[in-house]
Write an enzyme that holds these catalytic residues in place. Sequence first.
Site, PDB file in Angstrom:
ATOM      1  N   ARG A  88       0.836  -1.203   0.000  1.00 20.10           N
ATOM      2  CA  ARG A  88       0.000   0.000   0.000  1.00 20.10           C
ATOM      3  C   ARG A  88       0.873   1.255   0.000  1.00 20.10           C
ATOM      4  O   ARG A  88       0.510   2.273  -0.575  1.00 20.10           O
ATOM      5  CB  ARG A  88      -0.915  -0.002   1.228  1.00 20.10           C
ATOM      6  N   ASP A 148     -10.160  -4.505   8.313  1.00 20.61           N
ATOM      7  CA  ASP A 148      -9.236  -5.535   8.809  1.00 20.61           C
ATOM      8  C   ASP A 148      -9.895  -6.376   9.910  1.00 20.61           C
ATOM      9  O   ASP A 148      -9.672  -7.589  10.001  1.00 20.61           O
ATOM     10  CB  ASP A 148      -7.945  -4.884   9.333  1.00 20.61           C
ATOM     11  N   ARG A 151     -12.138  -8.894   8.323  1.00 19.67           N
ATOM     12  CA  ARG A 151     -11.330 -10.006   7.783  1.00 19.67           C
ATOM     13  C   ARG A 151     -10.831 -10.906   8.909  1.00 19.67           C
ATOM     14  O   ARG A 151     -10.739 -12.127   8.748  1.00 19.67           O
ATOM     15  CB  ARG A 151     -10.149  -9.435   6.974  1.00 19.67           C
ATOM     16  N   HIS A 175      -2.715   0.343   8.814  1.00 22.15           N
ATOM     17  CA  HIS A 175      -3.411  -0.469   7.806  1.00 22.15           C
ATOM     18  C   HIS A 175      -2.388  -0.915   6.753  1.00 22.15           C
ATOM     19  O   HIS A 175      -2.341  -0.403   5.633  1.00 22.15           O
ATOM     20  CB  HIS A 175      -4.533   0.369   7.184  1.00 22.15           C
TER      21      HIS A 175
HETATM   22  P1  NAI Z   1     -10.359   2.267  -8.650  1.00 20.37           P
HETATM   23  O1  NAI Z   1      -9.230   2.474  -9.595  1.00 20.37           O
HETATM   24  O2  NAI Z   1     -11.406   1.274  -8.992  1.00 20.37           O
HETATM   25  O3  NAI Z   1     -11.099   3.664  -8.396  1.00 20.37           O
HETATM   26  C1  NAI Z   1     -10.443   4.848  -8.132  1.00 20.37           C
HETATM   27  C2  NAI Z   1     -11.185   5.970  -8.823  1.00 20.37           C
HETATM   28  O4  NAI Z   1     -10.591   7.220  -8.455  1.00 20.37           O
HETATM   29  C3  NAI Z   1     -11.128   5.889 -10.370  1.00 20.37           C
HETATM   30  O5  NAI Z   1     -12.446   5.806 -10.894  1.00 20.37           O
HETATM   31  C4  NAI Z   1     -10.421   7.166 -10.760  1.00 20.37           C
HETATM   32  O6  NAI Z   1     -10.893   7.722 -11.998  1.00 20.37           O
HETATM   33  C5  NAI Z   1     -10.738   8.073  -9.578  1.00 20.37           C
HETATM   34  N1  NAI Z   1      -9.845   9.222  -9.462  1.00 20.37           N
HETATM   35  C6  NAI Z   1      -8.512   9.286  -9.660  1.00 20.37           C
HETATM   36  N2  NAI Z   1      -8.078  10.547  -9.462  1.00 20.37           N
HETATM   37  C7  NAI Z   1      -9.155  11.284  -9.110  1.00 20.37           C
HETATM   38  C8  NAI Z   1      -9.338  12.639  -8.762  1.00 20.37           C
HETATM   39  N3  NAI Z   1      -8.321  13.513  -8.727  1.00 20.37           N
HETATM   40  N4  NAI Z   1     -10.592  13.059  -8.467  1.00 20.37           N
HETATM   41  C9  NAI Z   1     -11.634  12.205  -8.484  1.00 20.37           C
HETATM   42  N5  NAI Z   1     -11.516  10.900  -8.817  1.00 20.37           N
HETATM   43  C10 NAI Z   1     -10.292  10.450  -9.117  1.00 20.37           C
HETATM   44  O7  NAI Z   1      -9.699   1.947  -7.222  1.00 20.37           O
HETATM   45  P2  NAI Z   1     -10.423   1.274  -5.954  1.00 20.37           P
HETATM   46  O8  NAI Z   1     -10.240  -0.189  -6.021  1.00 20.37           O
HETATM   47  O9  NAI Z   1     -11.776   1.842  -5.828  1.00 20.37           O
HETATM   48  O10 NAI Z   1      -9.487   1.809  -4.764  1.00 20.37           O
HETATM   49  C11 NAI Z   1      -9.480   3.187  -4.428  1.00 20.37           C
HETATM   50  C12 NAI Z   1      -8.450   3.467  -3.349  1.00 20.37           C
HETATM   51  O11 NAI Z   1      -8.897   2.869  -2.124  1.00 20.37           O
HETATM   52  C13 NAI Z   1      -7.062   2.892  -3.605  1.00 20.37           C
HETATM   53  O12 NAI Z   1      -6.074   3.796  -3.177  1.00 20.37           O
HETATM   54  C14 NAI Z   1      -7.038   1.634  -2.762  1.00 20.37           C
HETATM   55  O13 NAI Z   1      -5.723   1.251  -2.420  1.00 20.37           O
HETATM   56  C15 NAI Z   1      -7.828   2.103  -1.570  1.00 20.37           C
HETATM   57  N6  NAI Z   1      -8.398   1.051  -0.741  1.00 20.37           N
HETATM   58  C16 NAI Z   1      -8.361   1.246   0.613  1.00 20.37           C
HETATM   59  C17 NAI Z   1      -8.912   0.342   1.478  1.00 20.37           C
HETATM   60  C18 NAI Z   1      -8.868   0.605   2.952  1.00 20.37           C
HETATM   61  O14 NAI Z   1      -9.206  -0.287   3.741  1.00 20.37           O
HETATM   62  N7  NAI Z   1      -8.504   1.793   3.389  1.00 20.37           N
HETATM   63  C19 NAI Z   1      -9.544  -0.896   0.968  1.00 20.37           C
HETATM   64  C20 NAI Z   1      -9.570  -0.998  -0.466  1.00 20.37           C
HETATM   65  C21 NAI Z   1      -9.009  -0.034  -1.282  1.00 20.37           C
END
Ligand code: NAI
Length: 308
Positions: A88, A148, A151, A175
């Site tokens: 991450r 977490d 899970r 995390h």
């Molecule tokens: P994804 O790629 O499916 O979606 C991310 C979206 O953000 C995309 O649609 C993209 O166009 C958009 N985006 C990018 N730059 C942007 C901006 N400046 N303004 C608005 N939108 C923008 O990714 P996903 O799978 O949804 O993951 C998103 C984030 O969440 C990642 O960083 C991932 O690592 C994190 N994550 C965190 C978790 C946690 O427990 N904290 C769990 C799962 C994911």
Amino acid sequence: MKVTVVGAGAVGASCAEYIAMKNFASEVVLLDIKEGYAEGKAMDLMQTASLNGFDTKITGSTSDYSKTAGSDIAVITSGIPRKPGMTREELIGINAGIVKTVATSLLEHSPNVTIIVVSNPMDTMTYLVHKATGLPKNKIIGMGGALDSARFKYRLAQALEAPISDVDGMVIGGHSDKGMVPLIGHATRNSVKVSEFLSEDKMNWVVEETKVGGATLTGLLGTSAWYAPGAAVSGLVQAIACDQKKMFPCSSLLEGEYGLNDICIGVPVILGKNGIEKIVEIELSDAEKAKMQESAEGVKKTNGLLDV
Ligand code: NAI
């Protein structure tokens, strides 16, 4: 109750769907930088409303923050997810710029907003939002521990061969695969400590599988997970929106709690209408305290990469 979800990708859309299905918000605005993407996801989700029986109005916006004006709660999921083999922490270069811009844009239109940070590396991104916005510390919450812990409970139930609703447990700390601290010594099955039922080996298995929970899914899916992350975020949003005073481990700015300062890291907090209403200091064993310290060192190292 107006909720904005920035990033209409896998986690953002899943989170919007769960919020709508729970039917407590009047409006959810999905915002994404990709032209038409948030509008499309919002329209698709709205076409499930009559099927799934919710009245929440979901709208989409391509980078027009005026549509988010007056949001009570905003969730930041924008940025890139990890691919198999990545940590991450490796996402910081791209995601820090995105998260900083998004947080300040949100605040311009919703000065009283409570922000939930999801983008990774989440603890460092939560710290960045504090530095970038100056919002009071109760209004910035990082989501990681809720996921977490879910899970952890999944693996506990497997090891115990018990229904999930019989088990309870919590993961604190950073995390990250190395940083998370699953509190196996506190975990219970129907209020009885799991050490009564599980061998040392089985307990170690639960802890290790929990720590690599995200990486296991990334390996299977080719990208990171979305159902459980979306559900975990929706739980946090609901606790704040409905003033539930519910306890979740969340990344919070610490000022002496758990012996830590100037860091956002996962600790149990009570969530209600004021966001983080209380940081709960549970009694940790010496071994758990040492793991928490080590975890904090890892988070601080990543924070050191920020340009703040
Ligand atoms: P994804 O790629 O499916 O979606 C991310 C979206 O953000 C995309 O649609 C993209 O166009 C958009 N985006 C990018 N730059 C942007 C901006 N400046 N303004 C608005 N939108 C923008 O990714 P996903 O799978 O949804 O993951 C998103 C984030 O969440 C990642 O960083 C991932 O690592 C994190 N994550 C965190 C978790 C946690 O427990 N904290 C769990 C799962 C994911």
